[in-house]
Enzyme design. Structure first.
Site, short mmCIF file in Angstrom:
data_model
loop_
_atom_site.label_atom_id
_atom_site.label_comp_id
_atom_site.label_asym_id
_atom_site.label_seq_id
_atom_site.Cartn_x
_atom_site.Cartn_y
_atom_site.Cartn_z
N LYS A 111 -0.52 18.82 24.49
CA LYS A 111 0.65 17.98 24.16
C LYS A 111 0.26 16.51 24.03
O LYS A 111 0.76 15.82 23.15
CB LYS A 111 1.72 18.14 25.24
CG LYS A 111 2.46 19.47 25.17
CD LYS A 111 3.57 19.53 26.19
CE LYS A 111 4.30 20.85 26.17
NZ LYS A 111 5.23 20.99 27.27
N LYS A 193 2.70 30.93 17.82
CA LYS A 193 3.83 31.47 18.57
C LYS A 193 5.15 31.05 17.91
O LYS A 193 5.20 30.06 17.18
CB LYS A 193 3.77 31.03 20.01
CG LYS A 193 4.10 29.60 20.27
CD LYS A 193 4.33 29.41 21.76
CE LYS A 193 4.85 28.01 22.00
NZ LYS A 193 5.29 27.74 23.34
N LYS A 196 10.65 26.67 17.92
CA LYS A 196 11.66 25.97 17.13
C LYS A 196 11.06 24.76 16.43
O LYS A 196 11.41 24.44 15.30
CB LYS A 196 12.82 25.56 18.04
CG LYS A 196 14.05 25.27 17.23
CD LYS A 196 15.29 25.21 18.05
CE LYS A 196 16.44 24.82 17.13
NZ LYS A 196 17.68 24.62 17.80
#
Ligand code: SF4
Length: 330
Positions: A111, A193, A196
């Site tokens: 991240k 994966k 959204k």
């Protein structure tokens, strides 16, 4: 009865990936364990966001969970920011967590690599996660494999705190993983994966037509160039796993036979999947629409959940502060 804790980020509407990967499992666990389920909005603010959007996404996620079968009479469902002890215990745990442990967390590395400026909250995310779990003295945490490393850190933190402030008898349990039965679903593009933020999901509240539109164009086994080419279900990254999740075992067997024997085309295979998905998801969608139209009811459920959570979390924090020489608020 063992206690479990699990959290879900308020990413807005539930999609098939987190429905199968977490929520369907929660629904089956809520009768088996004393369950605490949390919409973890403090975790969501570790990356840039808009306040109005987060408020909406938090509510949508809560509605999605309730509609999917999370039952406030059989578990405690709440929103993290309504229980201030999460942040309080996270601060305490920050003082016992070696920096090196946080810096080597895989999720932090991934991240932070995508951010121009990395905030301390992103680094300390797993400390808050440890506080979420340990605040309820949970023994078990339903997790996917990608969360195992964070859970291991929660165990280290529990151990560190116990050895300093409760050396004779451990106060915090060292929580164990309970792996979710459904493997992580690949997104509709077949690349990574279902997420959204990537835009490769099927929302469980989407209309039957919208879902069909997505299934129809989803990639299949590349060996099946025409209807007459045999295929291999294990090489079909999206449709076959969805059949395994939504279709009865006899249909899954039929899919395997018809695919390997080129007895049907992929469109027919997808139509059968669509029917089975709709049989499960249509009632969820109806319940979500009812809840969406009843704002007061949702607020009342979440307020009651936060109150139930605080009955436990306030006892834990009182005990922790007492042992650490920290006076309580009056
Ligand atoms: Fe996938 Fe079904 Fe086509 Fe086989 S027949 S490749 S399982 S969509």
């Amino acid at each position: 009865m063992s206690r479990i804790f699990s959290g879900i980020q308020p990413s807005g509407e539930l999609h098939v990936g987190n429905y199968l990967g977490a929520v369907r499992n929660w629904v089956s666990l809520q009768g088996e364990y004393e369950a605490f389920f949390c919409v973890v909005n403090y975790h969501a603010i570790t990356l840039p966001y808009a306040a109005a959007d987060l408020r909406l996404r938090t509510r949508e996620m809560a509605i999605g969970l309730l509609a999917a079968g999370v039952d406030p009479d059989r578990c405690t469902l709440f929103v993290q920011s309504q229980v201030p002890e999460h942040a309080e215990l996270a601060w305490i745990f920050n003082t016992l967590t070696p920096l090196g442990e946080l810096e080597r967390q895989t999720q932090f590395k991934e991240k932070s690599a995508r951010q121009e400026q990395v905030m301390a909250g992103l680094l300390n995310y797993p400390v808050l996660q440890a506080a979420d779990i340990l605040l309820y003295l949970a023994d078990l945490v339903p997790v996917g494999e990608d969360q195992i490393q964070h859970l291991e850190l929660s165990r280290v933190i529990a151990r560190n705190w116990n050895s300093r402030f409760s050396p004779d008898e451990p106060f915090f349990p060292e929580p164990k993983p309970r792996l979710t039965p459904t493997r992580r679903l690949v997104g509709l593009d077949g690349k990574g994966k279902m997420s959204k933020s990537i835009g490769n999901t099927i929302g469980i509240m989407e209309s039957p037509d919208e879902i069909w539109g997505k299934l129809r164009t989803a990639i299949t086994d590349p060996a099946r160039k025409t209807k007459n080419d045999p295929g291999e279900p294990d090489d079909c990254p999206v449709i076959y796993p969805l059949h395994r999740a939504f279709s009865p075992p006899e249909t899954v067997k039929l899919v395997e036979e018809n695919c390997r024997g080129a007895k049907w085309g992929c469109v027919e295979c997808k139509r059968v999947l669509h029917e089975n998905m709709m049989a499960e998801l249509a009632p969820v969608r109806e319940r979500a629409a009812e809840l969406d139209a009843n704002d007061a009811k949702v607020t009342q459920i979440l307020d009651a959940g936060a109150e139930k959570a605080r009955a436990v979390s306030s006892r834990t924090i009182a005990e922790v502060k007492e042992r650490m020489g920290l006076p309580l608020a009056r």
